[in-house]
Design a protein around this motif. Structure first.
Motif, mmCIF file in Angstrom:
data_model
loop_
_atom_site.group_PDB
_atom_site.id
_atom_site.type_symbol
_atom_site.label_atom_id
_atom_site.label_comp_id
_atom_site.label_asym_id
_atom_site.label_seq_id
_atom_site.Cartn_x
_atom_site.Cartn_y
_atom_site.Cartn_z
ATOM 1 N N PHE A 1 46.827 45.635 60.078
ATOM 2 C CA PHE A 1 45.868 44.568 59.845
ATOM 3 C C PHE A 1 45.592 44.337 58.357
ATOM 4 O O PHE A 1 44.821 43.441 58.022
ATOM 5 C CB PHE A 1 44.544 44.883 60.561
ATOM 6 N N GLY A 2 46.208 45.125 57.479
ATOM 7 C CA GLY A 2 46.000 44.866 56.059
ATOM 8 C C GLY A 2 46.245 46.105 55.224
ATOM 9 O O GLY A 2 46.594 47.179 55.725
ATOM 10 N N THR A 3 46.083 45.921 53.903
ATOM 11 C CA THR A 3 46.311 46.994 52.936
ATOM 12 C C THR A 3 45.131 47.057 51.980
ATOM 13 O O THR A 3 44.715 46.034 51.420
ATOM 14 C CB THR A 3 47.596 46.758 52.137
ATOM 15 N N ALA A 4 44.587 48.289 51.805
ATOM 16 C CA ALA A 4 43.499 48.531 50.856
ATOM 17 C C ALA A 4 44.040 49.298 49.657
ATOM 18 O O ALA A 4 44.979 50.086 49.782
ATOM 19 C CB ALA A 4 42.366 49.307 51.521
ATOM 20 N N LEU A 5 43.450 49.062 48.470
ATOM 21 C CA LEU A 5 43.920 49.648 47.226
ATOM 22 C C LEU A 5 42.838 50.537 46.634
ATOM 23 O O LEU A 5 41.641 50.227 46.736
ATOM 24 C CB LEU A 5 44.278 48.564 46.198
ATOM 25 N N SER A 6 43.260 51.624 46.014
ATOM 26 C CA SER A 6 42.341 52.442 45.224
ATOM 27 C C SER A 6 42.252 51.868 43.811
ATOM 28 O O SER A 6 42.971 50.933 43.444
ATOM 29 C CB SER A 6 42.820 53.894 45.175
ATOM 30 N N ASN A 7 41.379 52.455 42.999
ATOM 31 C CA ASN A 7 41.344 52.114 41.584
ATOM 32 C C ASN A 7 42.643 52.581 40.918
ATOM 33 O O ASN A 7 43.386 53.411 41.456
ATOM 34 C CB ASN A 7 40.158 52.783 40.901
ATOM 35 N N GLY B 1 29.180 40.909 32.541
ATOM 36 C CA GLY B 1 29.633 41.783 31.478
ATOM 37 C C GLY B 1 29.591 41.040 30.170
ATOM 38 O O GLY B 1 29.267 39.849 30.104
ATOM 39 N N ASN B 2 29.909 41.741 29.102
ATOM 40 C CA ASN B 2 29.942 41.116 27.780
ATOM 41 C C ASN B 2 31.173 41.647 27.041
ATOM 42 O O ASN B 2 31.209 42.838 26.686
ATOM 43 C CB ASN B 2 28.665 41.454 27.004
ATOM 44 N N PRO B 3 32.194 40.810 26.865
ATOM 45 C CA PRO B 3 32.256 39.391 27.229
ATOM 46 C C PRO B 3 32.341 39.160 28.732
ATOM 47 O O PRO B 3 32.575 40.091 29.488
ATOM 48 C CB PRO B 3 33.536 38.923 26.519
ATOM 49 N N LYS B 4 32.155 37.897 29.136
ATOM 50 C CA LYS B 4 32.144 37.542 30.545
ATOM 51 C C LYS B 4 33.453 37.944 31.198
ATOM 52 O O LYS B 4 34.530 37.592 30.728
ATOM 53 C CB LYS B 4 31.937 36.034 30.683
ATOM 54 N N PRO B 5 33.425 38.720 32.293
ATOM 55 C CA PRO B 5 34.679 39.169 32.913
ATOM 56 C C PRO B 5 35.354 38.043 33.702
ATOM 57 O O PRO B 5 34.712 37.098 34.156
ATOM 58 C CB PRO B 5 34.229 40.307 33.825
ATOM 59 N N THR B 6 36.658 38.194 33.843
ATOM 60 C CA THR B 6 37.445 37.277 34.668
ATOM 61 C C THR B 6 37.607 37.870 36.064
ATOM 62 O O THR B 6 37.559 39.085 36.250
ATOM 63 C CB THR B 6 38.825 37.042 34.052
ATOM 64 N N VAL B 7 37.799 36.998 37.048
ATOM 65 C CA VAL B 7 37.907 37.418 38.448
ATOM 66 C C VAL B 7 39.302 37.094 38.950
ATOM 67 O O VAL B 7 39.794 35.970 38.780
ATOM 68 C CB VAL B 7 36.837 36.721 39.323
ATOM 69 N N GLN B 8 39.954 38.082 39.559
ATOM 70 C CA GLN B 8 41.264 37.879 40.181
ATOM 71 C C GLN B 8 41.187 38.337 41.635
ATOM 72 O O GLN B 8 40.739 39.446 41.932
ATOM 73 C CB GLN B 8 42.348 38.685 39.451
ATOM 74 N N GLU C 1 48.504 42.014 47.077
ATOM 75 C CA GLU C 1 49.317 41.017 46.394
ATOM 76 C C GLU C 1 48.411 39.924 45.839
ATOM 77 O O GLU C 1 47.378 39.608 46.432
ATOM 78 C CB GLU C 1 50.331 40.399 47.365
ATOM 79 N N PRO C 2 48.762 39.338 44.693
ATOM 80 C CA PRO C 2 47.953 38.233 44.168
ATOM 81 C C PRO C 2 47.815 37.126 45.200
ATOM 82 O O PRO C 2 48.752 36.816 45.940
ATOM 83 C CB PRO C 2 48.729 37.774 42.929
ATOM 84 N N LEU C 3 46.642 36.531 45.229
ATOM 85 C CA LEU C 3 46.369 35.518 46.248
ATOM 86 C C LEU C 3 47.266 34.297 46.065
ATOM 87 O O LEU C 3 47.623 33.618 47.035
ATOM 88 C CB LEU C 3 44.883 35.115 46.173
ATOM 89 N N GLN C 4 47.695 34.029 44.817
ATOM 90 C CA GLN C 4 48.529 32.861 44.566
ATOM 91 C C GLN C 4 49.907 33.024 45.220
ATOM 92 O O GLN C 4 50.528 32.040 45.628
ATOM 93 C CB GLN C 4 48.692 32.632 43.057
ATOM 94 N N SER C 5 50.397 34.241 45.291
ATOM 95 C CA SER C 5 51.732 34.457 45.870
ATOM 96 C C SER C 5 51.683 34.759 47.357
ATOM 97 O O SER C 5 52.730 34.978 47.973
ATOM 98 C CB SER C 5 52.421 35.614 45.136
#
Length: 1292
Positions: A226-232, A481-488, A494-498
């Protein structure tokens, strides 16, 4: 008699024949099931319960965006609602009942659809899974990471490497790893393995290998269908502790009074080492505000003195993981001076520098350089600012923040005020800070500009989302955060775009919106938000469940509740989509809601007031599009428990009998329990008391029986209480008059109170006594009440004999009096009389001042003056106030004064701990009170400024030291000197590999003392000690650290000394080493001794080596027990001993008794007599056998041969020895016994009858055949056996 308004808690919620509801859940209308019910919001239009949105705290912009999304989805939702209009009944209010088809309703306004979808889109998790294991095991679930190693994972190179990764899911997930973003093939490396049912990596170096080869960035993947989870991303690094580079250091030459910096420059380690300075002889360098270590490890001298040349200086680096200390080559100082003699008396000289010819200098900064610098710190970390200055005299450092104050709750000063630490930094801590270095020659400032940056931190972390098919939801990943963090965003790693396109999914920045989810939408989404200072990674799965309704509580529960109470029927359920829940009673078709019923959003039914007609069977039905489930609850209504005849207050004489009644009415179907309390504690029913169902009887009442008695009538559902007070009177002389036989009672209340002779300070009160009820009145108590300060509160005014019914009362000015009278006799007190009319006295100036005047500081710069306020009878007039005066003691300054209406006043801006004269004078509208006496108070204390000097430590023995120090100057105490205090701690033991606790301990020396003793130390240990001065504010600065070593002592007792006896031949001894060796152990000493009753054997001593912990003793006596005493030894001697005894054998009682009897005199005598008798019998037998010949046995004509003599044929026995003759003076009987001739009388002749038995004392039994005719007896008597008694007589 008093009834207590107390009912059992069971009366509110009833009793459930199942697990009880949690009180906190019940208070909030939640179900008491084992899983946490979700909060629900009921949408009027849909008639379906859905989880409520977190509306509070949402910004208007977010709300508008949600509303737009809701409008775009309104058409989709309307279609879904039309499909459910036949199967989903509407939740009706109190005005509408029954099922109403959708087509018969008016369409709801558009805002209802918008609100509905706005609620839907705000869901963090639409469904919560119950914690019921049966449900948890049935439902499928994507993986979730439950445990992982830290992002920066530093490992010890001497240990195996462990990288943790654990996850849960259904089915159980499988694991794989990447290293440096590439697949890590575990099977190809024999050193690497993965734990079973876990993703944790284990890298084993027992067979060789270098840990550095495995450094890198690791990431764990947990996957099921049903899916894949990732660690840090786990950065693995191996701890390093490099050696110090070899270098030859020339002596450092410096002029006395000049500044000096000794650089450490430690080798770079991982993690960074801890730096400290010591001499080459491992003595710590004493640090103070002149000589101190900086944060960078360098040692700074604000000015060098000649005494600094007495030691060398070596920088030491301690590495955490490897537990090693590396030492740099020591620096040697050579101090050039104008005063070559190092006179120690000049150290405490008030102007030490000028005495040594050192020129004074203004301060200058050694670190940091210049007048300004900047520093960046991350949010949540500690900010450390440091300023180290040189100068003569040594400068003082002070810290300030421009435009504001230092954060008092987070800021603390370190390193003699040279460092400022602010913990848990936030954005508001940014700004400009400056340190001010000053001495009497001048001052200098350094400004530090602090910028606070921030690694990403969560504002809204994505949560797991569980939906039903066709439902909508969203995942939110919001961080700052400072600077403002980006969200992926990623899906299944896998990246959502692919990822494959999903028409039901829409990404809007930090939010993913799901519409019309289906079973195929299940996946694990990852949100990675990052900036240049770090990153955050979160997993959140989307699971779509299709579950028909299920009931989670036991079926057919029985709930019993008390009449007229409130109760709630719970019906926990689960399903997906979330079911609707309705209640029915006794199978009726109408849904219960409104009126006396209230249905909570979680499905619980509350009945506000239980009546008899509410009894019955209640059915809850949970319904969704997949089906329905129902459960029943049977409600029984019970009558309340009431005490209808309550115990009454009684007065009894000592020795009489008292009965306290307590009659109860209760529901007959409930078990009633009646118990009693005395003074609110359970009453012990002794032999003087008798408890029955409706009363308590006390026989022979004693003084200890006096008190309050509470009858507690309780069932399993409720209880009722009633209390009475028993007064016990002491014995008095028996009256002789006729009233003795009459019942006595408390007197009636006095009546007809009258006030006469009204004066400014007095009044006459007259009353008429009430009936004394056969007991003479002994006293009258006059009470008064005033209506200004304590209205309604009665106070005792005076007391008068029982023969008086009029009294002159002394009064205070300006009090509005009202009086009443109470009569007292031996039985008790009467009820108070009705109050008299009021009488107000005229006012006057106060005649006294408040008492208990004190002046104490609550802060270092104030003094709080307090006093006890005056009461109504001492105010003497309206507007009572106080004139507070103060001035410094022993000065001629004018009095400061202020008028106060309360009972305290705080004087501000006072010097530290200065004595003041204080006066508090009462004043009212009629004038001032008398001139008050002065009271000495003190302003607030501050922490002491100086530490004890010349601290000397002398070791007295292995557990005690004596201390001696110089007292501090009184002006440095800054308060009242409470004590000198020594802080000491055990740094290490002189024994290798022995862990010791370094917990700080303290010893107090109250008063102005100069010496003391610290005891209860551990022997053979290294200690450190510091001294402080303590006043009322707290501790002062610490003195220089003193080190001392306690000598070797005797060890503590061996631990766990065990004595076992496997058999009767051996005893096994085992023990453990002492908990505190207190030195180098040289062995053990075992002493043991055998004992049996009062007998004790010789003591045996055995000595063992220090490593031996077992010994076997070979028993020499299987009956005796052994007593063992074991102690450990050091060079000093033997320590505390432990004693044990061997187990008692099973027959110990018998052997002990045997041993005791054997020592008794009567037993020895008896044994000797028996031995003598046996010897005589042996002699007789020997004589008889030595005689031989033929002996006639009987005359055949008189006594025929009987069948019992089969061996006798001719009437004689043959003996081989014929020479033996009978003894002289005796004749031989027929059976060969010897008979006396002088007397024919024998024991046989005293028999009665033809045959008789003669029983001796138990030792011998003989049978004799007797005849009365003595002549026949001589020739014909026979015996069946030789009688030893006759033999004895024949020898006489």
């Amino acid at each position: 008699m008093r009834r207590l308004a107390a009912r059992g808690a069971a009366g509110d919620a009833g009793e459930v024949a199942a697990p009880a509801a949690d009180s906190s859940d019940s208070a909030q209308g939640r179900s008491p099931s084992s899983w946490r019910l979700i909060d629900l919001c009921a949408i009027w239009d849909a008639g379906v319960y859905l989880p409520s949105a977190a509306w509070n705290g949402a910004s208007s912009g977010v709300a508008r965006r949600r509303l737009n999304e809701a409008e775009r989805l309104s058409s989709v939702r309307e279609a879904q609602l039309k499909q459910l209009e036949v199967t989903r009944p509407r939740v009706l209010g109190s005005r509408e009942r029954g099922r109403v088809p959708r087509m018969a309703r008016q369409p709801p306004p558009p805002w209802v659809h918008a609100a509905f979808l706005l609620c839907l889109l705000s869901l963090g998790g639409a469904i919560e899974i119950p914690m019921d294991p049966s449900i948890q095991n049935e439902l499928t679930q994507p993986p979730t990471i439950t445990k992982q190693s830290v992002k920066d994972h530093i490992v010890d190179p001497r240990d195996n490497i462990l990288i943790e990764c654990e996850a849960k899911g259904n089915p159980a997930p499988s694991f794989h790893w990447t290293r440096n973003s590439r697949f890590f093939n575990i099977a190809k490396d024999p050193r690497v393995s993965m734990r079973r049912r876990s993703g944790t990596l284990v890298i084993d170096f027992r067979s060789g290998g270098r840990p550095e080869e495995y450094e890198g960035e690791y990431q764990c993947f947990a996957r099921n269908k049903f899916g894949t989870a990732l660690s840090n991303r786990i950065r693995l690094q191996v701890s390093k502790s490099p050696l110090w580079p070899k270098e030859n250091l020339d002596p450092v030459v410096v002029q006395e009074g000049a500044p000096l910096t000794l650089q450490c420059n430690p080798p770079p380690g991982l993690p960074s080492p801890v730096i400290f300075w010591m001499s080459s002889s491992m003595e710590p360098i004493t640090q103070d505000k002149r000589v101190s270590q900086g944060h960078n490890g360098d040692l700074y001298f604000s000015n060098v003195m000649l005494q600094d040349m007495q030691t060398d200086y070596s920088c030491n680096a301690r590495f955490h993981f490897t537990h090693t200390i590396q030492q740099k080559n020591p620096f040697t100082l050579k101090v050039l001076t104008n005063h070559p003699y190092n006179d120690s008396s000049l150290r405490n000289h008030p102007d030490m520098y000028s005495a040594r010819g050192v020129a004074e200098r203004t301060p200058s900064f050694m670190y940091p350089q210049g007048t300004a610098s900047s520093q960046m710190v991350l949010r949540g970390m500690d900010l450390l600012l440091e300023c180290i200055a040189s100068g003569v005299p040594t400068p003082d450092i002070a810290w300030y923040k421009k435009g504001g104050d230092l954060p008092s709750d987070k800021a603390k000063f370190e390193n003699f005020n040279k460092a400022l630490r602010i913990t848990n930094v936030s954005e508001e801590d940014s700004g400009e800070y400056f340190c001010l270095a000053s001495n009497k020659m001048g001052s200098i400032r350094h400004t530090i500009s602090v910028r606070v940056k921030a690694a990403p931190y969560w504002l809204d972390e994505p949560k797991n989302l569980i939906l039903a098919p066709g439902e909508d939801g969203r995942l939110v990943c919001r961080a700052n955060g400072n600077p403002k963090p980006t969200v992926q965003w990623m899906v299944n790693g896998e990246p959502l775009q692919s990822a494959p396109p999903n028409p039901n999914r829409e990404v809007a920045g930090d939010t993913i919106i799901f519409r019309d989810t289906q079973i195929s939408s299940r996946a694990v989404y990852q949100c990675n938000t990052s900036n240049e200072h770090g990153y955050l990674l979160a997993n959140a799965f989307v699971s779509v469940l299709d579950v028909p309704p299920r009931m989670l509580s036991p079926r057919n529960q029985l709930i019993r509740v008390i009449l007229y109470n409130r109760t709630r029927l719970d019906c926990p359920f689960f399903g997906s989509p979330i079911p609707t829940l309705r209640w029915f009673k006794n199978g009726q078709g109408s849904n219960l809601d409104g009126g006396n019923y209230h249905v909570y959003e979680n499905g619980s039914l509350e009945i506000k007031m239980i009546r008899k007609e509410d009894q019955g069977i209640y059915t809850c039905v949970a319904t969704n599009i997949l089906g329905k489930a129902e459960n029943q609850v049977r409600l029984e209504v019970k009558d309340p428990t009431r005490i209808y005849r309550m115990p009454e207050d009684q007065v009894a004489k000592r020795g009489t009998t008292v009965q306290l009644e307590c009659r109860v009415k209760h529901d007959p179907s409930l078990k009633l329990t009646v118990s009693w309390l005395k003074d609110d504690e359970p009453l012990y029913i002794g032999n003087r008391m008798k408890k029955e169902d409706d009363s308590l009887t006390i026989f022979g009442v004693a003084e200890r029986d006096q008190g309050s008695y509470t009858c507690v009538a309780s069932t399993e559902l409720d209880q009722d209480l009633a209390k009475a007070y028993l007064t016990v009177l002491a014995d008095q002389a028996t009256p002789t008059n006729r009233l003795a036989a009459l019942p006595k009672g408390r007197p009636d209340r006095p009546r007809d109170l009258e006030l006469t002779d009204l004066a400014e300070r007095s009044v006459r009160l007259t009353w008429i006594p009430g009936d004394d009820n056969n007991s003479p009145i002994t006293d009258y108590v006059v009470q008064f009440e005033e209506d200004q300060f304590q209205p309604g509160v009665w106070h005792d005014h005076s007391k008068y004999p029982g023969s008086v019914n009029s009294a002159v009362l002394r009064l205070s000015p300006y009090v509005n009096y009202q009086f009443r009278v109470i009569a007292i006799n031996e039985v008790g007190s009467s009820h108070p009389s009705l109050p008299s009319e009021r009488y107000r006295t005229s006012g006057a100036p106060p005649e006294s001042n408040p008492g208990d005047v004190k002046g104490e500081g609550t802060r270092k710069n104030n003094m709080e003056i307090t006093w006890t306020p005056m009461n109504a009878t001492s105010a003497f007039g309206p507007n009572l106030r106080y004139i507070v005066k103060w001035r410094r003691r022993e000065t001629r300054e004018a009095w400061n004064n202020v008028t106060v209406w309360g009972s305290r006043y705080v004087v501000g801006q006072t010097p530290v701990y200065v004595p003041y004269e204080i006066r508090v004078q009462a004043e009212n509208d009629f004038g001032k009170g008398p001139e008050p006496e002065s009271v000495i108070g003190y302003s607030g204390e501050d922490y002491p400024r100086a530490a004890p000097t010349e601290v000397k430590v002398r070791v007295m023995n292995s557990t005690a030291i004596s201390l001696q120090w110089n007292r501090v100057y009184s002006d440095t105490v800054q308060g009242q000197l409470r004590e000198y205090r020594a802080y000491y701690w055990r740094e290490s033991s002189l024994l290798k590999n022995l862990w010791v606790s370094q917990k700080r301990q303290q010893a107090s020396f109250p008063g102005d003392r100069l010496r003391g003793v610290v005891s209860r130390l551990f022997p053979y240990s290294n200690y450190k000690l510091e001294m402080v001065v303590v006043n009322g504010r707290g501790d002062g600065p610490r003195s220089e650290t003193k080190e001392f070593t306690t000598p070797e002592g005797v060890p503590s007792a061996p631990r766990r000394f065990r004595v076992r006896q496997p058999n009767l031949e051996t005893i096994n001894l085992e023990w453990d080493h002492p908990e505190h060796p207190n030195g180098i152990m040289i062995g053990y000493t075992l002493k043991y001794v055998a004992f049996n009753g009062t007998k004790v054997g010789k003591q045996i001593v055995e000595n063992f080596s220090p490593n031996q912990t077992k010994f076997t003793v070979q028993r020499t006596d299987p009956v005796s027990r052994y007593r063992f005493t074991l102690s450990a030894r050091t060079q000093v001697g033997s320590g505390e001993a432990v004693t044990e005894e061997s187990p008692a054998p099973p027959n110990e009682a018998y052997t002990n008794n045997q041993a005791d009897i054997a020592t008794q005199g009567w037993f020895i005598g008896l044994m000797c007599a028996i031995a003598l008798l046996v010897l005589i019998l042996l002699i007789v037998c020997f004589i008889k056998r030595s005689r031989g010949g033929k002996y006639p046995v009987r005359e055949k004509k008189d006594v025929p041969l009987g069948p019992e003599d089969p061996k006798e044929e001719d009437g004689s026995f043959d003996y081989s020895d014929e020479d033996n003759k009978p003894l002289q003076g005796s004749q031989t009987s027929l059976d060969g016994t010897i008979k006396q001739q002088e007397s024919d009388d024998s024991l046989v002749d005293y028999g009665e009858g033809g045959e008789g038995q003669f029983n001796e004392d138990g030792s011998f039994i003989g049978q004799y055949t007797v005849k009365k005719d003595k002549e026949e007896t001589e020739g014909n008597e026979s015996s069946e056996a030789t009688s030893p008694v006759n033999a004895i007589y024949s020898l006489a």
